[in-house]
Design a protein around this motif. Sequence first.
Motif, PDB file in Angstrom:
ATOM      1  N   ASP A   7      -5.804  -1.996  -3.959  1.00 11.91           N
ATOM      2  CA  ASP A   7      -5.245  -3.255  -4.042  1.00 11.91           C
ATOM      3  C   ASP A   7      -5.046  -4.099  -2.608  1.00 11.91           C
ATOM      4  O   ASP A   7      -5.336  -3.423  -1.834  1.00 11.91           O
ATOM      5  N   GLY A   8      -4.545  -5.313  -2.867  1.00  8.51           N
ATOM      6  CA  GLY A   8      -4.329  -6.229  -1.717  1.00  8.51           C
ATOM      7  C   GLY A   8      -3.475  -5.409  -0.684  1.00  8.51           C
ATOM      8  O   GLY A   8      -3.444  -5.583   0.421  1.00  8.51           O
ATOM      9  N   SER A   9      -2.302  -4.924  -0.927  1.00 10.02           N
ATOM     10  CA  SER A   9      -1.562  -4.047  -0.325  1.00 10.02           C
ATOM     11  C   SER A   9      -2.371  -3.043   0.859  1.00 10.02           C
ATOM     12  O   SER A   9      -1.864  -2.851   1.824  1.00 10.02           O
ATOM     13  N   GLU A  10      -2.999  -2.231   0.071  1.00 12.77           N
ATOM     14  CA  GLU A  10      -3.739  -1.199   0.623  1.00 12.77           C
ATOM     15  C   GLU A  10      -4.649  -1.800   1.553  1.00 12.77           C
ATOM     16  O   GLU A  10      -4.959  -1.218   2.661  1.00 12.77           O
ATOM     17  N   GLY A  11      -5.309  -2.678   1.095  1.00 13.72           N
ATOM     18  CA  GLY A  11      -6.433  -3.606   1.811  1.00 13.72           C
ATOM     19  C   GLY A  11      -5.802  -4.164   2.997  1.00 13.72           C
ATOM     20  O   GLY A  11      -6.277  -4.080   4.191  1.00 13.72           O
ATOM     21  N   LEU A  12      -4.669  -4.661   3.018  1.00 14.05           N
ATOM     22  CA  LEU A  12      -3.947  -5.386   4.265  1.00 14.05           C
ATOM     23  C   LEU A  12      -3.804  -4.134   5.103  1.00 14.05           C
ATOM     24  O   LEU A  12      -3.911  -4.051   6.349  1.00 14.05           O
ATOM     25  N   GLU A  13      -3.157  -3.109   4.704  1.00 14.67           N
ATOM     26  CA  GLU A  13      -2.811  -1.995   5.613  1.00 14.67           C
ATOM     27  C   GLU A  13      -4.220  -1.410   6.216  1.00 14.67           C
ATOM     28  O   GLU A  13      -4.019  -1.182   7.575  1.00 14.67           O
TER      29      GLU A  13
ATOM     30  N   ASP B 147      -2.109  -9.462  -4.636  1.00 17.17           N
ATOM     31  CA  ASP B 147      -3.278 -10.221  -5.144  1.00 17.17           C
ATOM     32  C   ASP B 147      -4.215 -10.625  -3.984  1.00 17.17           C
ATOM     33  O   ASP B 147      -3.639 -10.556  -2.704  1.00 17.17           O
ATOM     34  N   GLY B 148      -5.469 -10.833  -3.812  1.00 18.89           N
ATOM     35  CA  GLY B 148      -6.141 -11.032  -2.888  1.00 18.89           C
ATOM     36  C   GLY B 148      -5.924 -12.314  -2.036  1.00 18.89           C
ATOM     37  O   GLY B 148      -5.904 -12.274  -0.872  1.00 18.89           O
ATOM     38  N   LEU B 149      -5.603 -13.300  -2.670  1.00 18.96           N
ATOM     39  CA  LEU B 149      -4.963 -14.500  -2.043  1.00 18.96           C
ATOM     40  C   LEU B 149      -3.872 -14.266  -1.079  1.00 18.96           C
ATOM     41  O   LEU B 149      -3.894 -14.810   0.227  1.00 18.96           O
ATOM     42  N   THR B 150      -2.847 -13.459  -1.435  1.00 16.11           N
ATOM     43  CA  THR B 150      -1.893 -12.960  -0.588  1.00 16.11           C
ATOM     44  C   THR B 150      -2.355 -12.425   0.619  1.00 16.11           C
ATOM     45  O   THR B 150      -1.639 -12.372   1.748  1.00 16.11           O
ATOM     46  N   MET B 151      -3.165 -11.386   0.418  1.00 12.69           N
ATOM     47  CA  MET B 151      -3.582 -10.567   1.314  1.00 12.69           C
ATOM     48  C   MET B 151      -4.508 -11.341   2.209  1.00 12.69           C
ATOM     49  O   MET B 151      -4.209 -10.993   3.485  1.00 12.69           O
ATOM     50  N   ILE B 152      -5.122 -12.261   1.861  1.00 11.37           N
ATOM     51  CA  ILE B 152      -5.770 -13.239   2.778  1.00 11.37           C
ATOM     52  C   ILE B 152      -4.902 -13.857   3.810  1.00 11.37           C
ATOM     53  O   ILE B 152      -4.900 -13.937   5.050  1.00 11.37           O
ATOM     54  N   ARG B 153      -3.635 -14.477   2.961  1.00  6.29           N
ATOM     55  CA  ARG B 153      -2.940 -15.013   3.787  1.00  6.29           C
ATOM     56  C   ARG B 153      -2.134 -14.309   4.860  1.00  6.29           C
ATOM     57  O   ARG B 153      -1.777 -14.690   5.990  1.00  6.29           O
ATOM     58  N   GLU B 154      -1.949 -13.020   4.405  1.00  8.64           N
ATOM     59  CA  GLU B 154      -1.276 -12.051   5.459  1.00  8.64           C
ATOM     60  C   GLU B 154      -2.109 -11.741   6.610  1.00  8.64           C
ATOM     61  O   GLU B 154      -1.742 -11.606   7.766  1.00  8.64           O
TER      62      GLU B 154
END
Length: 122
Positions: free
Chosen positions: A34-40, A60-67
Amino acid sequence: MTASILTVDDSPSLRMAIRIALTGAGYAVTEAGDGSEGLEKALATPFDMIVTDLNMPVMDGLTMIRELRKAPSMSGVPIIFLTTESDDAMKQQAKAAGATGWLVKPFVAEQLVKIARKVLGR
């Protein structure tokens, strides 16, 4: 040196298909569910490219990209959206968030590899 790619998708079977396509082309692949794990993972380890889904639980992917784009180390990393969404407004949101490209599911493995080679230059 082998390019490293992070794939972020909540579907294990899709992550497997992406992994098979990219490892078959000689890339090293790390997965996130998920996006949280991906971000980490993306903030902890340098990746040459990220392939992410849009619609996922937790983040979601959009939030992950922004972060991700807030981190200076992530400014030049190509991020490819791999999603069922094909709406032009959503594509504009993704581009504004910092996505490099867009690939619609279901995808053809050769097409994903071609995009990887293009954005990575190898």
